[in-house]
Motif scaffolding. Sequence first.
Motif, PDB file in Angstrom:
ATOM      1  N   ARG A  76      19.388  -3.646  -3.018  1.00 50.92           N
ATOM      2  CA  ARG A  76      20.182  -4.873  -2.963  1.00 50.92           C
ATOM      3  C   ARG A  76      19.444  -5.923  -2.127  1.00 50.92           C
ATOM      4  NH1 ARG A  76      23.659  -7.662  -6.030  1.00 50.92           N
ATOM      5  NH2 ARG A  76      24.884  -9.094  -4.766  1.00 50.92           N
ATOM      6  N   SER A  77      18.313  -6.352  -2.607  1.00 48.24           N
ATOM      7  CA  SER A  77      17.535  -7.424  -1.981  1.00 48.24           C
ATOM      8  C   SER A  77      16.515  -7.874  -3.008  1.00 48.24           C
ATOM      9  CB  SER A  77      16.821  -6.932  -0.711  1.00 48.24           C
ATOM     10  OG  SER A  77      15.667  -6.175  -1.031  1.00 48.24           O
ATOM     11  N   LEU A  78      15.725  -8.875  -2.674  1.00 48.26           N
ATOM     12  CA  LEU A  78      14.726  -9.351  -3.635  1.00 48.26           C
ATOM     13  C   LEU A  78      13.644  -8.316  -3.908  1.00 48.26           C
ATOM     14  CD1 LEU A  78      11.888 -10.196  -2.046  1.00 48.26           C
ATOM     15  CD2 LEU A  78      13.236 -12.172  -1.380  1.00 48.26           C
ATOM     16  N   TRP A  79      13.598  -7.260  -3.088  1.00 50.02           N
ATOM     17  CA  TRP A  79      12.613  -6.205  -3.321  1.00 50.02           C
ATOM     18  C   TRP A  79      12.948  -5.392  -4.566  1.00 50.02           C
ATOM     19  CZ3 TRP A  79       7.984  -6.118  -1.118  1.00 50.02           C
ATOM     20  CH2 TRP A  79       7.801  -6.920   0.019  1.00 50.02           C
ATOM     21  N   ARG A  80      14.071  -5.687  -5.196  1.00 50.04           N
ATOM     22  CA  ARG A  80      14.374  -5.073  -6.496  1.00 50.04           C
ATOM     23  C   ARG A  80      13.362  -5.540  -7.558  1.00 50.04           C
ATOM     24  NH1 ARG A  80      19.573  -5.159  -7.347  1.00 50.04           N
ATOM     25  NH2 ARG A  80      19.869  -5.632  -9.563  1.00 50.04           N
ATOM     26  N   TYR A  81      12.683  -6.667  -7.284  1.00 50.17           N
ATOM     27  CA  TYR A  81      11.684  -7.215  -8.215  1.00 50.17           C
ATOM     28  C   TYR A  81      10.251  -6.910  -7.753  1.00 50.17           C
ATOM     29  CZ  TYR A  81      15.919  -9.948  -9.065  1.00 50.17           C
ATOM     30  OH  TYR A  81      17.221 -10.334  -9.290  1.00 50.17           O
ATOM     31  N   GLN A  82      10.065  -5.932  -6.899  1.00 50.65           N
ATOM     32  CA  GLN A  82       8.737  -5.711  -6.311  1.00 50.65           C
ATOM     33  C   GLN A  82       7.685  -5.337  -7.350  1.00 50.65           C
ATOM     34  OE1 GLN A  82       8.454  -2.209  -3.623  1.00 50.65           O
ATOM     35  NE2 GLN A  82      10.560  -1.782  -4.241  1.00 50.65           N
ATOM     36  N   ALA A  83       8.102  -4.876  -8.520  1.00 53.33           N
ATOM     37  CA  ALA A  83       7.120  -4.580  -9.575  1.00 53.33           C
ATOM     38  C   ALA A  83       6.383  -5.833 -10.038  1.00 53.33           C
ATOM     39  CB  ALA A  83       7.808  -3.914 -10.759  1.00 53.33           C
ATOM     40  N   SER A  84       6.938  -7.008  -9.739  1.00 52.11           N
ATOM     41  CA  SER A  84       6.280  -8.260 -10.140  1.00 52.11           C
ATOM     42  C   SER A  84       5.189  -8.690  -9.174  1.00 52.11           C
ATOM     43  CB  SER A  84       7.317  -9.389 -10.240  1.00 52.11           C
ATOM     44  OG  SER A  84       7.770  -9.790  -8.944  1.00 52.11           O
ATOM     45  N   LEU A  85       5.076  -8.041  -8.014  1.00 48.65           N
ATOM     46  CA  LEU A  85       4.104  -8.456  -7.003  1.00 48.65           C
ATOM     47  C   LEU A  85       2.692  -8.020  -7.384  1.00 48.65           C
ATOM     48  CD1 LEU A  85       6.097  -7.674  -3.736  1.00 48.65           C
ATOM     49  CD2 LEU A  85       5.783  -9.894  -4.842  1.00 48.65           C
ATOM     50  N   PRO A  86       1.696  -8.763  -6.928  1.00 46.73           N
ATOM     51  CA  PRO A  86       0.305  -8.430  -7.287  1.00 46.73           C
ATOM     52  C   PRO A  86      -0.257  -7.234  -6.528  1.00 46.73           C
ATOM     53  CG  PRO A  86       0.344 -10.352  -5.857  1.00 46.73           C
ATOM     54  CD  PRO A  86       1.779 -10.042  -6.191  1.00 46.73           C
ATOM     55  N   VAL A  87       0.428  -6.793  -5.479  1.00 46.58           N
ATOM     56  CA  VAL A  87      -0.003  -5.616  -4.720  1.00 46.58           C
ATOM     57  C   VAL A  87       1.198  -4.720  -4.461  1.00 46.58           C
ATOM     58  CG1 VAL A  87      -1.925  -6.775  -3.553  1.00 46.58           C
ATOM     59  CG2 VAL A  87       0.327  -6.768  -2.507  1.00 46.58           C
ATOM     60  N   GLU A  88       0.913  -3.464  -4.237  1.00 49.95           N
ATOM     61  CA  GLU A  88       1.958  -2.523  -3.842  1.00 49.95           C
ATOM     62  C   GLU A  88       2.124  -2.595  -2.327  1.00 49.95           C
ATOM     63  OE1 GLU A  88       2.628   2.317  -3.683  1.00 49.95           O
ATOM     64  OE2 GLU A  88       1.245   1.459  -5.168  1.00 49.95           O
ATOM     65  N   ILE A  89       3.341  -2.831  -1.881  1.00 53.86           N
ATOM     66  CA  ILE A  89       3.628  -2.904  -0.447  1.00 53.86           C
ATOM     67  C   ILE A  89       4.485  -1.702  -0.079  1.00 53.86           C
ATOM     68  CG2 ILE A  89       4.750  -4.231   1.379  1.00 53.86           C
ATOM     69  CD1 ILE A  89       3.896  -6.762  -0.095  1.00 53.86           C
ATOM     70  N   ALA A  90       3.903  -0.803   0.715  1.00 55.01           N
ATOM     71  CA  ALA A  90       4.537   0.490   0.974  1.00 55.01           C
ATOM     72  C   ALA A  90       5.757   0.378   1.883  1.00 55.01           C
ATOM     73  CB  ALA A  90       3.513   1.450   1.580  1.00 55.01           C
ATOM     74  N   LYS A  91       5.665  -0.459   2.915  1.00 54.21           N
ATOM     75  CA  LYS A  91       6.767  -0.568   3.881  1.00 54.21           C
ATOM     76  C   LYS A  91       7.131  -2.036   4.102  1.00 54.21           C
ATOM     77  CE  LYS A  91       5.584   3.674   6.400  1.00 54.21           C
ATOM     78  NZ  LYS A  91       5.217   4.254   7.718  1.00 54.21           N
ATOM     79  N   PRO A  92       7.965  -2.582   3.244  1.00 51.76           N
ATOM     80  CA  PRO A  92       8.349  -3.985   3.400  1.00 51.76           C
ATOM     81  C   PRO A  92       9.119  -4.238   4.699  1.00 51.76           C
ATOM     82  CG  PRO A  92       8.975  -3.134   1.229  1.00 51.76           C
ATOM     83  CD  PRO A  92       8.588  -1.960   2.065  1.00 51.76           C
ATOM     84  N   ILE A  93       8.927  -5.410   5.255  1.00 49.86           N
ATOM     85  CA  ILE A  93       9.785  -5.884   6.346  1.00 49.86           C
ATOM     86  C   ILE A  93      10.959  -6.596   5.677  1.00 49.86           C
ATOM     87  CG2 ILE A  93       9.938  -7.300   8.422  1.00 49.86           C
ATOM     88  CD1 ILE A  93       6.856  -7.220   8.543  1.00 49.86           C
ATOM     89  N   SER A  94      12.085  -5.948   5.619  1.00 45.35           N
ATOM     90  CA  SER A  94      13.221  -6.498   4.881  1.00 45.35           C
ATOM     91  C   SER A  94      14.460  -6.554   5.756  1.00 45.35           C
ATOM     92  CB  SER A  94      13.515  -5.663   3.630  1.00 45.35           C
ATOM     93  OG  SER A  94      14.635  -6.186   2.930  1.00 45.35           O
ATOM     94  N   LEU A  95      15.218  -7.630   5.607  1.00 43.53           N
ATOM     95  CA  LEU A  95      16.512  -7.797   6.265  1.00 43.53           C
ATOM     96  C   LEU A  95      17.620  -8.000   5.230  1.00 43.53           C
ATOM     97  CD1 LEU A  95      15.361 -10.174   9.159  1.00 43.53           C
ATOM     98  CD2 LEU A  95      15.966  -7.752   9.373  1.00 43.53           C
ATOM     99  N   GLY A  96      17.359  -7.581   3.995  1.00 47.05           N
ATOM    100  CA  GLY A  96      18.366  -7.725   2.945  1.00 47.05           C
ATOM    101  C   GLY A  96      18.376  -9.091   2.283  1.00 47.05           C
TER     102      GLY A  96
END
Length: 452
Positions: A52-72
């Motif tokens: 439930r955050s914009l990281w639901r679209y992380q497949a669109s990013l140009p790199v794989e980010i293993a541990k996002p800094i996320s606050l929702g």
Amino acid sequence: MPRSKPDAFYIEPRSGDRYPLDVPRWCADGPKPLLISPQGGISRDDIERGIRSLWRYQASLPVEIAKPISLGEGCTPLVQKEWDDFRPFFKLEWFNPTCSFKDRGTTVMLSFVRQLGIDAVLEDSSGNGGASVAAYGAAGGMRVKILAPAYTSPAKVAQVRAFGAEVQLVEGPREESQNEAIRQSGEIFYSSHNWQPFFLQGTKSLAYEIWEDFNFTAPDNVIMPVGAGSSLLGCYIGFKELLAAGQIARLPRLFAAQPLNCSPVDASFAAGVDTSVERAVHKTIAEGTAIKHPLRLKQMIAALKESGGGTVAIPDDGIIAALKQLARAGLFVEPTSASAAAALDVLKERGTIRPSERTVVIITGTGIKAASHTSSSSCRTMLSTPLPFLMPGASSSSVNMTGTETRTVECSPMRRKSTWTGRSLTASNATSLGKVRAGVPPTSTITTEFMK
């Protein structure tokens, strides 16, 4: 090291020079601004629906980010409201963690640079960007220094400091903060929301989210406030990716709203060029978009033209009128955001958009951070200790204050000043009364100015 997609690299759009993503950098040699090479987009099947955050679209990013800094961040409301004979949709970006859309870009940008081993960052900002970088830096265990114009709203500066960031106020116009940041970039990594292209990889989530909000279709029009262009270019990049992936049939028309007092994008677009055009610059209530020389002007003009959109320059009185209309609709927004609603009115009058079309107005930030502008402008009250919170009144008003900021209450149109030291102040004239109650130390000073 982050794993990049095979077709992902930094590119300097004018020369075509390429740079690898696994080496920390914020610009091309020059310095010149960079972009990320165009990506292929994703389909609805690629959305991670359990997030439930914009990281639901992380497949669109140009790199794989293993541990996002996320606050929702992300997943903000899209609210349809009556607006005269229109029913536009308002995208309420103040529901992001630091109350502005900037969190979209910051979460991706700082997650990426931290993954490269960077643990301290420098940013220049007139407010919302600095607050966002300070918050996400704190969440990610990073040291943060923010350079801000000396005129920045004390509410925004207080928010930055609350997150533990170092703040340096810089005299002069907005551009001088950027110039000072570039001078200091040899000492600390410059993770600028204007320069670092991974910021746009975060703001492109606006497009993906609007697409999902409309059941995986594109709206007809998107109107947004534009200064440096991160919302505009983010929407353009995101919708372009969706078009490339075959998920939408066409780009929505993108419209840039700017205050007339500082409207370089409108000046260039109206002149039919993608270079700077001379236009007088004056102080504006929409301080968040008051950028005289936007770094990515050429790319913004291209995005507007390709989408079939355009620009609108709004006088400050038009921004104030839209601010009031939004408040009457239950939306308390910052003046910068109100320029987008004012642009909606202008586009309606021009016949550029129609009631039958689906139009999204992006509200980039909350009025709480700029209450000195968002409440009535007929009487200004200044307190000399840390940040007050205002509940605006009619002919009389009470204010509970606990800090430094300028706030406004309704009062007589007669001009008058009074200064007080202590715990309460009453200022009156023949027709109305303005009251201030301040729970502050006896050494505090309040100055009230009545003006037309």
